[in-house]
Structure formats: structure tokens, C-alpha cells
Motif scaffolding. Structure first.
Motif, PDB file in Angstrom:
ATOM      1  N   TYR A  79     -16.838   9.091  15.072  1.00  0.00           N
ATOM      2  CA  TYR A  79     -17.862  10.112  15.320  1.00  0.00           C
ATOM      3  C   TYR A  79     -17.829  11.251  14.296  1.00  0.00           C
ATOM      4  N   ARG A  80     -16.635  11.538  13.799  1.00  0.00           N
ATOM      5  CA  ARG A  80     -16.533  12.592  12.777  1.00  0.00           C
ATOM      6  C   ARG A  80     -17.291  12.172  11.514  1.00  0.00           C
ATOM      7  N   ASN A  81     -17.276  10.848  11.202  1.00  0.00           N
ATOM      8  CA  ASN A  81     -18.030  10.343  10.052  1.00  0.00           C
ATOM      9  C   ASN A  81     -19.520  10.291  10.363  1.00  0.00           C
ATOM     10  N   VAL A  82     -19.848   9.897  11.595  1.00  0.00           N
ATOM     11  CA  VAL A  82     -21.260   9.801  11.990  1.00  0.00           C
ATOM     12  C   VAL A  82     -21.925  11.171  11.846  1.00  0.00           C
ATOM     13  N   ILE A  83     -21.253  12.196  12.334  1.00  0.00           N
ATOM     14  CA  ILE A  83     -21.875  13.530  12.332  1.00  0.00           C
ATOM     15  C   ILE A  83     -22.043  14.032  10.897  1.00  0.00           C
ATOM     16  N   ASP A  84     -21.089  13.689  10.025  1.00  0.00           N
ATOM     17  CA  ASP A  84     -21.232  14.052   8.603  1.00  0.00           C
ATOM     18  C   ASP A  84     -22.417  13.322   7.984  1.00  0.00           C
ATOM     19  N   ASP A  85     -22.453  12.005   8.234  1.00  0.00           N
ATOM     20  CA  ASP A  85     -23.502  11.193   7.590  1.00  0.00           C
ATOM     21  C   ASP A  85     -24.885  11.561   8.084  1.00  0.00           C
ATOM     22  N   GLU A  86     -24.968  11.846   9.381  1.00  0.00           N
ATOM     23  CA  GLU A  86     -26.292  12.099   9.947  1.00  0.00           C
ATOM     24  C   GLU A  86     -26.741  13.541   9.762  1.00  0.00           C
ATOM     25  N   PHE A  87     -25.780  14.448   9.626  1.00  0.00           N
ATOM     26  CA  PHE A  87     -26.181  15.849   9.626  1.00  0.00           C
ATOM     27  C   PHE A  87     -25.391  16.754   8.690  1.00  0.00           C
ATOM     28  N   THR A  88     -24.099  16.948   8.975  1.00  0.00           N
ATOM     29  CA  THR A  88     -23.433  18.113   8.377  1.00  0.00           C
ATOM     30  C   THR A  88     -23.326  18.058   6.850  1.00  0.00           C
ATOM     31  N   LYS A  89     -23.192  16.844   6.285  1.00  0.00           N
ATOM     32  CA  LYS A  89     -23.046  16.814   4.819  1.00  0.00           C
ATOM     33  C   LYS A  89     -24.381  17.061   4.098  1.00  0.00           C
ATOM     34  N   HIS A  90     -25.474  17.035   4.860  1.00  0.00           N
ATOM     35  CA  HIS A  90     -26.796  17.254   4.257  1.00  0.00           C
ATOM     36  C   HIS A  90     -27.216  18.722   4.283  1.00  0.00           C
ATOM     37  N   VAL A  91     -26.412  19.555   4.944  1.00  0.00           N
ATOM     38  CA  VAL A  91     -26.716  20.993   4.986  1.00  0.00           C
ATOM     39  C   VAL A  91     -25.477  21.740   4.481  1.00  0.00           C
ATOM     40  N   ASN A  92     -25.513  23.080   4.525  1.00  0.00           N
ATOM     41  CA  ASN A  92     -24.428  23.814   3.848  1.00  0.00           C
ATOM     42  C   ASN A  92     -23.325  24.338   4.776  1.00  0.00           C
ATOM     43  N   PHE A  93     -22.898  23.495   5.724  1.00  0.00           N
ATOM     44  CA  PHE A  93     -21.677  23.860   6.465  1.00  0.00           C
ATOM     45  C   PHE A  93     -20.503  23.876   5.482  1.00  0.00           C
TER      46      PHE A  93
END
Ligand code: GLP
Length: 260
Positions: A79-93
Motif C-alpha cells: 500500500y505504501r507503493n500504491v499510494i506513491d504511484d497513484e498520488f503522492t509522487k505526482h505532487v510535492n509532498f
């Protein structure tokens, strides 16, 4: 509970809008992120708004709800990878601002306790996004979960493992049996909870959550005890709501200043 019945795209916009307004008021807001397919349109909307310069996550933090135990750290369904792939790596967290329970920890009980402490140290979750399972689970709090539970190890039900087999090449045997999950009391500590559910398959769970008795058999029903929950549903997921007409009217006549 506020129940908003709208087409799927409008639901994602409402949730994204609530998050953007929160970040404007509180740039260091703490977001609670959920995996599953239901929140994906919210993440896509937020990514677009970020790309248009309308959202800034640079001061924000995020906590995911749950994680499979023993899943390969590189597995795309961790899930940590899913959330990165789907959302967090595409924005500026900031990468260090995104947290998830450690399903590979040598001491799982300690990992759960540390996760609770990290959420507390961050000031608690301001806005928690949630989906719901067909059996009424939120995060991985399966039926029978203590309504007072905190982050802990849980066994997944056969139903949830079957539901999630689609993410594991359709092979239920590949779906882990155990997970770490925020507890129901952990989720209840968030200041605003926004649950999104779409499609007919969620109709019974949504009905039980909103209109059923508060019961560990339908874990999401605990949300009836929370002072600020927004339930975003499309016509399919609203299909079993007894008071659907009332919810529609209330939303139609809601004062503009009130928002969700
Ligand atoms: C998983 C997740 C839940 C999610 C549920 C529903 O079990 N742990 O957080 O709400 O699936 O997923 P979906 O939105 O794909 O139906």
C-alpha cells in the motif's frame, strides 16, 4: 453524517476541493490517505489541481490507513507503493512526510504502537479519506473489530481476500492473510472524515453504515458517532438508502457557506 448523492466525477471534485481549502487554511495539514479504487478519482483530481498550481502539499504530511504484512517491499500492491504511484509522487509532498504502517517490521506490535505515536506527534489527522469494503470494513477493520481499536495486526476475511485478488493476478492465494491497520478509534480521531463509495456493490455496506445499528458487524457504522463525516456516494452506492430523498433535498438546499 452528511450524505451527498452525486455522480462520481462530482464526488471526487468535492473531496479534492475540501482538501485544497484545508491546505490553504493550514499548509501543514495532516491528510489520511486510503488505498483501494474508490479514492483514485480524488487523487487524480488533486494531481490535476496541483499541476494547475492550485494545490501545494509541500508543508503537508500524510498517513496511510493500512498495509499488508510480509509483502515484498517492491511489490506494486504494497500500500505504501500504491499510494506513491497513484498520488503522492505526482505532487510535492516531501518524501519523508508520507507515512505508512511497517508491515515488514520484525516487531509488528511495536510498529503499530510507533505508528500511533507518529500520528499523534504530527498533531493528528485533519482530513481522512476513506473507502468502504463490501462487508462494511474501513481500512482493514473487518467485521468483529473492536469499535475502540487502535493500530494493530488483523487477519483478513475470505471475502476481503477474494475482493482484493484482482490486484494479485486474480489469485486469492497470493493475497496476504494478515495486515496492519489503523483501528476504528484511530480513524475516529481524525477531525473530518470523507468517505467515498461508488457502485451498486457498496449499497448494502453504505446503508448499514449510515442507517443501520452501530455494530462491530458493520465496522463503518461507528462513523455515526463522529461529529464531522461526509459520505460521498453515487446513485449505485446510494441504492439502498432509506432516506435518500431527504439526503438529496438537504444537499440541494444547503447554504453555500456551509460546504462539506
Ligand atoms: C481495501 C482497503 C480499504 C478499502 C477497501 C475497498 O480492503 N484496505 O481501505 O476501502 O479495500 O476498496 P475499493 O475502493 O477498491 O472497493
Amino acid at each position: 453524517m452528511e450524505v451527498v448523492i452525486q455522480p462520481g466525477a462530482a464526488l471526487a471534485e468535492l473531496a479534492a476541493e475540501a482538501i485544497i481549502r484545508l491546505l490553504e487554511r493550514k499548509p501543514d495539514a495532516v491528510l489520511g490517505l486510503a488505498t483501494g479504487s474508490s479514492p483514485l478519482p480524488i487523487y487524480r483530481e488533486l494531481i490535476e489541481r496541483y499541476q494547475d498550481g492550485q494545490a501545494d502539499f509541500s508543508g503537508a504530511a500524510a498517513f496511510t490507513l493500512d498495509e499488508y504484512v510480509g509483502i515484498d517491499p517492491d511489490h506494486p500492491q504494497r500500500y505504501r507503493n500504491v499510494i506513491d504511484d497513484e498520488f503522492t509522487k505526482h505532487v510535492n509532498f516531501r518524501p519523508e512526510a508520507v507515512h505508512g504502517p511497517d508491515g515488514n517490521a520484525a516487531d509488528l506490535a511495536l510498529a503499530c504502537q510507533s505508528y500511533e505515536e507518529a500520528i499523534k506527534a504530527a498533531g493528528g489527522v485533519d482530513l481522512q479519506i476513506l473507502g468502504i469494503g463490501t462487508d462494511g470494513h474501513i481500512a482493514f477493520n473487518e467485521p468483529g473489530s473492536s469499535l475502540a481499536s487502535r493500530t494493530r495486526l488483523k487477519s483478513l476475511t475470505p471475502q476481503t481476500r477474494m475482493d482484493n485478488a484482482r490486484f494479485f493476478d486474480g489469485n486469492v492465494d497470493r493475497v496476504p492473510r494478515h495486515c496492519l491497520t489503523q483501528g476504528l478509534a484511530t480513524i475516529m480521531s481524525a477531525r473530518h472524515i470523507v468517505l467515498i463509495a461508488t457502485g451498486r456493490g457498496k449499497a448494502e455496506a453504505v446503508h448499514q453504515m449510515v442507517e443501520g445499528a452501530v455494530s462491530a458487524m458493520w465496522p463503518a457504522s461507528i462513523l455515526q458517532m463522529h461529529p464531522h463525516v461526509t459520505v460521498l456516494v453515487d446513485d449505485g452506492a446510494a441504492g439502498r438508502l432509506q432516506l435518500a430523498d431527504y439526503y438529496r433535498q438537504a444537499y440541494e438546499h444547503k447554504p453555500d457557506w456551509q460546504r462539506i
